[in-house]
Design a protein around this motif. Structure first.
Motif, PDB file in Angstrom:
ATOM      1  N   ALA A 174      -9.808  32.718  25.581  1.00  0.00           N
ATOM      2  CA  ALA A 174      -8.486  31.966  25.275  1.00  0.00           C
ATOM      3  C   ALA A 174      -8.926  32.430  27.565  1.00  0.00           C
ATOM      4  N   VAL A 175      -9.417  33.646  27.894  1.00  0.00           N
ATOM      5  CA  VAL A 175      -9.665  33.894  29.245  1.00  0.00           C
ATOM      6  C   VAL A 175     -10.328  33.116  30.215  1.00  0.00           C
ATOM      7  N   ALA A 176     -11.684  32.919  28.996  1.00  0.00           N
ATOM      8  CA  ALA A 176     -12.663  31.655  29.936  1.00  0.00           C
ATOM      9  C   ALA A 176     -12.279  30.273  30.218  1.00  0.00           C
ATOM     10  N   ASN A 177     -11.346  30.419  28.953  1.00  0.00           N
ATOM     11  CA  ASN A 177     -11.215  28.550  29.301  1.00  0.00           C
ATOM     12  C   ASN A 177     -10.000  28.548  29.870  1.00  0.00           C
ATOM     13  N   VAL A 178      -8.793  29.167  30.378  1.00  0.00           N
ATOM     14  CA  VAL A 178      -7.981  29.056  31.721  1.00  0.00           C
ATOM     15  C   VAL A 178      -8.357  28.803  32.797  1.00  0.00           C
ATOM     16  N   VAL A 179      -9.470  30.300  33.247  1.00  0.00           N
ATOM     17  CA  VAL A 179     -10.045  29.234  34.358  1.00  0.00           C
ATOM     18  C   VAL A 179     -10.526  28.189  34.397  1.00  0.00           C
ATOM     19  N   ASN A 234     -12.599  25.589  22.722  1.00  0.00           N
ATOM     20  CA  ASN A 234     -11.372  24.995  23.331  1.00  0.00           C
ATOM     21  C   ASN A 234     -10.368  25.860  22.364  1.00  0.00           C
ATOM     22  N   ASN A 235      -9.469  27.229  23.020  1.00  0.00           N
ATOM     23  CA  ASN A 235      -8.480  27.748  21.669  1.00  0.00           C
ATOM     24  C   ASN A 235      -7.348  28.139  22.183  1.00  0.00           C
ATOM     25  N   ILE A 236      -6.655  27.478  23.436  1.00  0.00           N
ATOM     26  CA  ILE A 236      -5.360  27.664  24.586  1.00  0.00           C
ATOM     27  C   ILE A 236      -5.601  25.720  25.012  1.00  0.00           C
ATOM     28  N   GLY A 237      -6.091  25.047  24.430  1.00  0.00           N
ATOM     29  CA  GLY A 237      -5.382  23.692  25.366  1.00  0.00           C
ATOM     30  C   GLY A 237      -5.439  23.379  26.422  1.00  0.00           C
ATOM     31  N   GLN A 238      -4.748  23.218  27.203  1.00  0.00           N
ATOM     32  CA  GLN A 238      -4.389  23.427  28.613  1.00  0.00           C
ATOM     33  C   GLN A 238      -4.213  23.672  29.857  1.00  0.00           C
ATOM     34  N   SER A 239      -4.128  25.184  28.443  1.00  0.00           N
ATOM     35  CA  SER A 239      -3.189  26.381  29.587  1.00  0.00           C
ATOM     36  C   SER A 239      -3.694  26.908  30.700  1.00  0.00           C
ATOM     37  N   LEU A 240      -3.204  26.973  32.223  1.00  0.00           N
ATOM     38  CA  LEU A 240      -3.298  27.381  33.012  1.00  0.00           C
ATOM     39  C   LEU A 240      -3.428  28.952  33.547  1.00  0.00           C
ATOM     40  N   PHE A 241      -2.319  29.790  32.057  1.00  0.00           N
ATOM     41  CA  PHE A 241      -1.966  30.845  32.994  1.00  0.00           C
ATOM     42  C   PHE A 241      -1.991  31.412  31.657  1.00  0.00           C
ATOM     43  N   PHE A 242      -1.902  32.918  32.230  1.00  0.00           N
ATOM     44  CA  PHE A 242      -1.424  33.942  30.925  1.00  0.00           C
ATOM     45  C   PHE A 242      -1.078  35.165  31.241  1.00  0.00           C
ATOM     46  N   ASN A 243      -0.831  36.535  30.755  1.00  0.00           N
ATOM     47  CA  ASN A 243      -0.086  37.260  31.506  1.00  0.00           C
ATOM     48  C   ASN A 243       0.138  38.366  30.083  1.00  0.00           C
ATOM     49  N   HIS A 244       0.424  39.910  30.237  1.00  0.00           N
ATOM     50  CA  HIS A 244      -0.476  40.477  28.866  1.00  0.00           C
ATOM     51  C   HIS A 244       1.206  40.814  28.110  1.00  0.00           C
ATOM     52  N   LYS A 250       9.608  31.053  31.744  1.00  0.00           N
ATOM     53  CA  LYS A 250       8.275  29.937  31.648  1.00  0.00           C
ATOM     54  C   LYS A 250       8.220  29.891  29.587  1.00  0.00           C
ATOM     55  N   SER A 251       8.829  30.310  29.134  1.00  0.00           N
ATOM     56  CA  SER A 251       9.215  30.274  27.619  1.00  0.00           C
ATOM     57  C   SER A 251       9.023  28.712  27.664  1.00  0.00           C
ATOM     58  N   SER A 252       9.300  27.736  27.708  1.00  0.00           N
ATOM     59  CA  SER A 252       9.116  26.147  27.038  1.00  0.00           C
ATOM     60  C   SER A 252       7.674  26.013  27.029  1.00  0.00           C
ATOM     61  N   ILE A 258      -2.152  35.548  21.741  1.00  0.00           N
ATOM     62  CA  ILE A 258      -3.377  35.439  21.398  1.00  0.00           C
ATOM     63  C   ILE A 258      -3.451  37.508  21.292  1.00  0.00           C
ATOM     64  N   ASN A 259      -3.491  38.559  20.649  1.00  0.00           N
ATOM     65  CA  ASN A 259      -3.626  39.491  20.257  1.00  0.00           C
ATOM     66  C   ASN A 259      -3.096  40.263  22.098  1.00  0.00           C
ATOM     67  N   GLY A 260      -1.856  40.025  21.508  1.00  0.00           N
ATOM     68  CA  GLY A 260      -0.952  40.208  22.991  1.00  0.00           C
ATOM     69  C   GLY A 260      -0.494  39.647  23.876  1.00  0.00           C
ATOM     70  N   GLU A 261      -1.780  38.687  24.523  1.00  0.00           N
ATOM     71  CA  GLU A 261      -1.885  37.710  25.240  1.00  0.00           C
ATOM     72  C   GLU A 261      -1.083  36.764  25.301  1.00  0.00           C
ATOM     73  N   TYR A 262      -0.169  36.437  26.352  1.00  0.00           N
ATOM     74  CA  TYR A 262       0.803  34.982  26.375  1.00  0.00           C
ATOM     75  C   TYR A 262       0.078  33.586  26.720  1.00  0.00           C
ATOM     76  N   PHE A 263      -0.186  32.985  26.554  1.00  0.00           N
ATOM     77  CA  PHE A 263      -0.989  32.263  27.052  1.00  0.00           C
ATOM     78  C   PHE A 263       0.194  31.084  27.304  1.00  0.00           C
ATOM     79  N   TYR A 264      -0.065  29.682  28.680  1.00  0.00           N
ATOM     80  CA  TYR A 264       0.827  29.041  29.165  1.00  0.00           C
ATOM     81  C   TYR A 264       0.929  28.021  29.727  1.00  0.00           C
ATOM     82  N   TYR A 265       1.294  26.573  29.405  1.00  0.00           N
ATOM     83  CA  TYR A 265       0.813  25.314  30.247  1.00  0.00           C
ATOM     84  C   TYR A 265       0.592  25.680  31.748  1.00  0.00           C
TER      85      TYR A 265
END
Length: 265
Positions: A174-179, A234-244, A250-252, A258-265
């Motif tokens: 997922a992190v790789a796909n954010v990049v 790709n397991n996170i669609g078009q997500s551009l951000f993540f955080n622990h 950005k809740s919407s 994934i494993n405690g990491e939050y992935f956002y558009y």
């Protein structure tokens, strides 16, 4: 001749996730049948590979189930399920026999490389066989649409190793796909390295700015996540951000946890 094809990846799960690539003159070749490793030998579909290497002809003989590669005045003949092969009618022996898989003739790449005197290197970290033949211009029809180089994988694997160490393969992917999503987005730079070191709005990946990052050796899971993301997993669609932890504003835009990491558009 630098031949490291015999190196294998063992039974490592992450390594097994990665497809085996064949590159000719640094271009990933489009395969009509997937290469694989059999008894520490790289088995490749004969017609696709020899065409990419600029050989003049491949002749199939149904009667004796043989395939002959013709290059100039040299002919190399292989028979299905036989350890013997013939170079200009001189019989030789190899360690693994050609086979037919899903209608495709597969044979050991090492033998082709040795007989045609090509330079071949195997990189076990990214499961890539690189063949060098400067005299050959690979046909566009044989070049895979999705191209990337070793530096792309290295930078991506490093940032994955830094940002997702110890939290599982799915989070690393997922992190790789954010990049990669950022590379595709007009909001961010257009290359993996530039995205990683981007400071336009803020320092996007602070660990990348430490001196130790430039010498970081990725673990095998990070190599696998980087390469598989580049190959389109790709397991996170078009997500551009993540955080622990959750972003309060950005809740919407939350796509997946994934494993405690939050992935956002």
């Amino acid at each position: 001749m630098a031949l490291f094809i015999l190196l294998g990846m063992g039974n490592n799960t992450e390594a097994a996730m990665m497809k085996l690539d064949i590159r000719v003159n640094d271009m990933i070749i489009k395969m009509d049948s997937n290469p694989y490793i059999e008894e520490d030998r790289t088995m490749v579909p004969i017609r696709t590979v020899v065409e990419a290497l600029g050989t003049e002809e491949v002749v199939w003989n149904e009667e004796d189930r043989s395939a002959t590669i013709v290059v100039g005045e040299k002919s190399i003949t292989f028979k299905i399920d036989s350890m013997n092969y013939w170079v200009n009618d001189v019989e030789k022996t190899m360690g693994v026999a050609p086979v037919i898989v899903d209608g495709r003739t597969m044979l050991p790449l090492r033998i082709i490389a040795e007989e045609l005197a090509f330079d071949v290197n195997y990189n076990p970290l990214i499961r890539t066989v690189a063949i060098s033949n400067p005299s050959v211009e690979v046909s566009q029809e044989l070049i895979a649409t999705n191209q990337y180089n070793y530096e792309d994988i290295l930078w991506l694997a490093r940032i994955v190793r830094t940002e997702a160490y110890g939290i599982g393969y799915e989070a690393k992917l997922a992190v790789a796909n954010v990049v990669l999503n950022r590379v595709k987005s007009s909001r961010f730079p257009m290359s993996i390295k530039e995205v990683i070191f981007d400071t336009k709005y803020a320092t996007q990946f602070p660990p990348a700015h430490r001196d130790s990052f430039l010498a970081l050796e990725p673990d095998l899971e990070s190599w696998a996540a980087a390469k598989n993301a580049l190959d389109g997993h790709n397991n996170i669609g078009q997500s551009l951000f993540f955080n622990h932890k959750p972003f309060p504003n950005k809740s919407s835009d939350l796509y997946r946890i994934i494993n405690g990491e939050y992935f956002y558009y």
